[in-house]
Design a protein around this motif. Structure first.
Motif, PDB file in Angstrom:
ATOM      1  N   TRP A  97       0.853  -1.174   0.000  1.00 37.48           N
ATOM      2  CA  TRP A  97       0.000   0.000   0.000  1.00 37.48           C
ATOM      3  C   TRP A  97       0.894   1.231   0.000  1.00 37.48           C
ATOM      4  O   TRP A  97       2.087   1.144   0.342  1.00 37.48           O
ATOM      5  CB  TRP A  97      -0.898  -0.005   1.230  1.00 37.48           C
ATOM      6  CG  TRP A  97      -1.941  -1.074   1.200  1.00 37.48           C
ATOM      7  CD1 TRP A  97      -3.173  -1.001   0.614  1.00 37.48           C
ATOM      8  CD2 TRP A  97      -1.853  -2.378   1.780  1.00 37.48           C
ATOM      9  NE1 TRP A  97      -3.860  -2.178   0.794  1.00 37.48           N
ATOM     10  CE2 TRP A  97      -3.081  -3.039   1.509  1.00 37.48           C
ATOM     11  CE3 TRP A  97      -0.866  -3.056   2.509  1.00 37.48           C
ATOM     12  CZ2 TRP A  97      -3.330  -4.344   1.922  1.00 37.48           C
ATOM     13  CZ3 TRP A  97      -1.119  -4.362   2.927  1.00 37.48           C
ATOM     14  CH2 TRP A  97      -2.335  -4.988   2.632  1.00 37.48           C
ATOM     15  N   ASP A 150      -7.545   3.215  -6.742  1.00 37.48           N
ATOM     16  CA  ASP A 150      -8.886   2.827  -6.311  1.00 37.48           C
ATOM     17  C   ASP A 150      -9.426   3.876  -5.348  1.00 37.48           C
ATOM     18  O   ASP A 150      -8.678   4.695  -4.821  1.00 37.48           O
ATOM     19  CB  ASP A 150      -8.822   1.458  -5.621  1.00 37.48           C
ATOM     20  CG  ASP A 150     -10.177   0.768  -5.556  1.00 37.48           C
ATOM     21  OD1 ASP A 150     -11.161   1.345  -6.045  1.00 37.48           O
ATOM     22  OD2 ASP A 150     -10.239  -0.343  -5.012  1.00 37.48           O
ATOM     23  N   LYS A 152     -13.062   4.833  -2.528  1.00 34.30           N
ATOM     24  CA  LYS A 152     -14.136   4.293  -1.704  1.00 34.30           C
ATOM     25  C   LYS A 152     -15.413   5.088  -1.927  1.00 34.30           C
ATOM     26  O   LYS A 152     -15.380   6.327  -2.004  1.00 34.30           O
ATOM     27  CB  LYS A 152     -13.731   4.370  -0.230  1.00 34.30           C
ATOM     28  CG  LYS A 152     -14.525   3.459   0.672  1.00 34.30           C
ATOM     29  CD  LYS A 152     -14.043   2.015   0.593  1.00 34.30           C
ATOM     30  CE  LYS A 152     -14.813   1.130   1.571  1.00 34.30           C
ATOM     31  NZ  LYS A 152     -14.329  -0.240   1.592  1.00 34.30           N
ATOM     32  N   THR A 199     -11.895  -2.879   7.173  1.00 34.49           N
ATOM     33  CA  THR A 199     -13.104  -2.235   6.658  1.00 34.49           C
ATOM     34  C   THR A 199     -13.521  -1.060   7.544  1.00 34.49           C
ATOM     35  O   THR A 199     -14.081  -0.075   7.059  1.00 34.49           O
ATOM     36  CB  THR A 199     -14.257  -3.249   6.587  1.00 34.49           C
ATOM     37  OG1 THR A 199     -14.430  -3.856   7.877  1.00 34.49           O
ATOM     38  CG2 THR A 199     -13.974  -4.343   5.570  1.00 34.49           C
ATOM     39  N   HIS A 202     -11.618   2.225   6.642  1.00 35.90           N
ATOM     40  CA  HIS A 202     -12.097   2.996   5.489  1.00 35.90           C
ATOM     41  C   HIS A 202     -13.189   3.980   5.910  1.00 35.90           C
ATOM     42  O   HIS A 202     -13.240   5.112   5.435  1.00 35.90           O
ATOM     43  CB  HIS A 202     -12.602   2.062   4.397  1.00 35.90           C
ATOM     44  CG  HIS A 202     -11.502   1.326   3.705  1.00 35.90           C
ATOM     45  ND1 HIS A 202     -11.701   0.540   2.595  1.00 35.90           N
ATOM     46  CD2 HIS A 202     -10.170   1.251   3.958  1.00 35.90           C
ATOM     47  CE1 HIS A 202     -10.561   0.013   2.197  1.00 35.90           C
ATOM     48  NE2 HIS A 202      -9.627   0.427   3.013  1.00 35.90           N
ATOM     49  N   GLN A 276     -15.071  -0.608  -2.310  1.00 37.04           N
ATOM     50  CA  GLN A 276     -14.059  -0.003  -3.174  1.00 37.04           C
ATOM     51  C   GLN A 276     -14.572   0.009  -4.612  1.00 37.04           C
ATOM     52  O   GLN A 276     -15.276  -0.903  -5.038  1.00 37.04           O
ATOM     53  CB  GLN A 276     -12.743  -0.776  -3.061  1.00 37.04           C
ATOM     54  CG  GLN A 276     -12.071  -0.599  -1.714  1.00 37.04           C
ATOM     55  CD  GLN A 276     -10.872  -1.491  -1.516  1.00 37.04           C
ATOM     56  OE1 GLN A 276     -10.681  -2.060  -0.444  1.00 37.04           O
ATOM     57  NE2 GLN A 276     -10.040  -1.636  -2.534  1.00 37.04           N
ATOM     58  N   GLU A 279     -14.575  -2.919  -6.852  1.00 37.74           N
ATOM     59  CA  GLU A 279     -15.533  -4.005  -6.649  1.00 37.74           C
ATOM     60  C   GLU A 279     -16.741  -3.912  -7.577  1.00 37.74           C
ATOM     61  O   GLU A 279     -17.581  -4.816  -7.586  1.00 37.74           O
ATOM     62  CB  GLU A 279     -15.974  -4.032  -5.187  1.00 37.74           C
ATOM     63  CG  GLU A 279     -14.840  -4.420  -4.237  1.00 37.74           C
ATOM     64  CD  GLU A 279     -15.236  -4.392  -2.773  1.00 37.74           C
ATOM     65  OE1 GLU A 279     -15.654  -5.442  -2.251  1.00 37.74           O
ATOM     66  OE2 GLU A 279     -15.123  -3.315  -2.156  1.00 37.74           O
ATOM     67  N   THR A 310     -11.715   9.174  -0.304  1.00 38.36           N
ATOM     68  CA  THR A 310     -10.656   8.244   0.085  1.00 38.36           C
ATOM     69  C   THR A 310     -10.245   7.486  -1.168  1.00 38.36           C
ATOM     70  O   THR A 310     -11.052   6.771  -1.759  1.00 38.36           O
ATOM     71  CB  THR A 310     -11.159   7.256   1.158  1.00 38.36           C
ATOM     72  OG1 THR A 310     -11.501   7.985   2.331  1.00 38.36           O
ATOM     73  CG2 THR A 310     -10.082   6.242   1.502  1.00 38.36           C
ATOM     74  N   ALA A 311      -9.013   7.679  -1.586  1.00 38.32           N
ATOM     75  CA  ALA A 311      -8.532   7.049  -2.818  1.00 38.32           C
ATOM     76  C   ALA A 311      -7.016   6.967  -2.783  1.00 38.32           C
ATOM     77  O   ALA A 311      -6.360   7.895  -2.309  1.00 38.32           O
ATOM     78  CB  ALA A 311      -8.972   7.855  -4.049  1.00 38.32           C
ATOM     79  N   GLU A 350      -9.595  -4.290 -11.394  1.00 40.22           N
ATOM     80  CA  GLU A 350      -8.688  -3.350 -10.745  1.00 40.22           C
ATOM     81  C   GLU A 350      -8.378  -2.219 -11.727  1.00 40.22           C
ATOM     82  O   GLU A 350      -7.926  -2.460 -12.846  1.00 40.22           O
ATOM     83  CB  GLU A 350      -7.374  -4.040 -10.343  1.00 40.22           C
ATOM     84  CG  GLU A 350      -7.474  -4.879  -9.093  1.00 40.22           C
ATOM     85  CD  GLU A 350      -7.387  -4.061  -7.816  1.00 40.22           C
ATOM     86  OE1 GLU A 350      -7.132  -2.846  -7.901  1.00 40.22           O
ATOM     87  OE2 GLU A 350      -7.581  -4.652  -6.731  1.00 40.22           O
ATOM     88  N   TRP A 383      -5.821   5.464   2.089  1.00 39.66           N
ATOM     89  CA  TRP A 383      -6.486   4.568   3.026  1.00 39.66           C
ATOM     90  C   TRP A 383      -5.950   4.872   4.424  1.00 39.66           C
ATOM     91  O   TRP A 383      -4.747   4.930   4.645  1.00 39.66           O
ATOM     92  CB  TRP A 383      -6.211   3.102   2.700  1.00 39.66           C
ATOM     93  CG  TRP A 383      -6.446   2.690   1.281  1.00 39.66           C
ATOM     94  CD1 TRP A 383      -5.530   2.162   0.437  1.00 39.66           C
ATOM     95  CD2 TRP A 383      -7.677   2.764   0.540  1.00 39.66           C
ATOM     96  NE1 TRP A 383      -6.100   1.895  -0.785  1.00 39.66           N
ATOM     97  CE2 TRP A 383      -7.422   2.256  -0.751  1.00 39.66           C
ATOM     98  CE3 TRP A 383      -8.971   3.217   0.847  1.00 39.66           C
ATOM     99  CZ2 TRP A 383      -8.398   2.177  -1.734  1.00 39.66           C
ATOM    100  CZ3 TRP A 383      -9.940   3.141  -0.145  1.00 39.66           C
ATOM    101  CH2 TRP A 383      -9.663   2.624  -1.407  1.00 39.66           C
TER     102      TRP A 383
END
Length: 427
Positions: A97, A150, A152, A199, A202, A276, A279, A310-311, A350, A383
């Protein structure tokens, strides 16, 4: 004369054989097989097969390089990667990450400086979205190559919303009101699983950025800033806002995981889920046109940026102990090529950090709309569990799990966080 000619021919053949053997030995020496160890966090499908295929394809293109792959799940990976990088035989190539999570490896001298490799091959590196390098850059040096990006957002079931005459909430108060109506209709309003507590992080990160001023977050999240103390009242309020959602979650959230929550939503048994953006590809095949997304609604009285999201990118790093930095870099370039970037959205949902890999040919309109949430945001936050020190993360997540079980208050959770932060700053 004939005898002399025969001897000459024999001599020529003998010398040719010696030269051939010498040449073969030289080729064998130059083509000595190099073995790389590759460590990632996706031991389940579809990514497990995706990386197996990618490794096989790379080995076919590079016959002298063999790659041994190991993978463990998300939370286990966070612990194991720290252990193996500190060992005598760490993986050559590994996923990480961005932000503080990656910086810990840099400070420990465990990751290779990739700045020269990035600058030496602009034909490749210029294809990667430039801003995505920043969370892997420390003191002006690049230590990780962005692989994916990615964000959220809240996903919602359009059919359930239409059946109940509900509008997309644009404020937190509207989200609570919408959830009330869904619950009254006998449907689970929000799918959630916190058995694996990432989780929770996030939610915490997204609510912090809405409730706490940007400059305060910047100070508090920075482990090297002695003034950061996590005492702003917005942090307590953020946890209280999170607990406002608790009555609308499915039961037993601390005993079920994220995949369970996603399946609950995917099966139409929950109206909303906090997922995310990647998904979408795992949910859209089931819900099709009934799937929609919206950003975290603004909170009345919040002091943060309501147009934030949030990315963050996730990337690939190389161990500072590798004996094969050139080959390791070749493998990373392969994984972050435009061709593989286009494939990864199609095959594993992704979003690639490579420019132009999300388009009408390989992405649905919703996937393209989702990427715009990141592109159009005024501010992006990493994150939370990778943006701050792991000790602070643990205090937050353990405390919030207890809060969900009714064993702690928001004030008590933040008291633990403040203690953890003091210890980090003392170090």
């Amino acid at each position: 004369m004939k005898r002399l000619m025969i001897l000459s021919i024999v001599s020529i053949l003998f010398l040719s054989m010696i030269a051939g053997c010498s040449s073969a030995n030289e080729t064998s020496s130059n083509d000595e097989t190099v073995e790389l160890r590759f460590f990632h966090r996706w031991p389940t499908e579809p990514k497990k097969q995706y990386f197996e295929n990618a490794v096989k394809e790379f080995e076919e293109l590079h016959p002298n390089i063999k790659i041994k792959t190991e993978a463990v799940l998300n939370d286990s990976y966070k612990e194991k990667i720290r252990v193996v990088l500190g060992s005598k035989n760490p993986p050559d190539v590994f996923f990480s990450w961005s932000g503080e999570f990656a910086y810990n490896f840099v400070r420990a001298g465990q990751s290779l400086d990739l700045t020269e490799a990035v600058n030496a091959d602009k034909e490749w590196s210029s294809q990667i979205i430039e801003s995505q390098f920043k969370p892997f850059t420390l003191d002006g040096k690049i230590y990780g190559i962005p692989w994916s990006t990615d964000g959220k957002a809240f996903f919602y079931n359009k059919k359930i919303f239409a059946d109940l005459n509900l509008e997309i909430p644009t404020t937190w108060a509207e989200l609570i009101a919408v959830s009330e109506k869904i619950k009254e209709a006998g449907v689970t309003p929000i799918a959630f699983g916190s058995k694996a507590p990432w989780t929770i992080s996030h939610y915490i990160g997204s609510l912090n950025q809405l409730m706490v001023p940007e400059e305060v977050i910047a100070k508090d999240y920075d482990r090297n800033n002695p003034e950061g103390d996590f005492t702003h009242p917005g942090y307590v309020k953020a946890l209280e806002k999170f607990m406002e959602l608790e009555p609308f979650f499915n039961t037993g959230v601390n005993s079920v995981d994220h995949q369970y929550a996603r399946e609950l939503f995917n099966g139409g048994k929950a109206a909303i889920g906090y997922f995310q953006l990647a998904e979408i590809g795992l949910i859209e095949p089931s819900l099709k046109e009934n799937l929609g997304v919206f950003n975290t609604p603004a909170i009345e009285g919040g002091e943060g940026n309501p147009n934030s999201i949030t990315a963050a990118p996730e990337g690939i790093m190389i161990s500072s102990k590798t004996k094969h930095p050139k080959e390791a870099m070749e493998f990373i370039k392969f994984l972050t090529s435009k061709e593989k970037g286009t494939e990864q959205l199609t095959e594993v949902s992704e979003y690639s950090a490579v420019k132009g890999t999300t388009n009408s040919e390989n992405a649905s309109p919703l996937q393209q709309e989702a990427i715009d949430l990141i592109i159009n945001a005024e501010k992006t936050y990493l994150w939370f569990d990778t943006a701050v020190d792991i000790s602070i993360v643990d205090a937050y997540l353990n405390g919030t799990q207890q809060m969900l079980d009714g064993k702690k208050t928001a004030e008590e959770v933040m008291a633990d966080v403040i203690k953890a932060n003091k210890k980090v700053k003392e170090k």
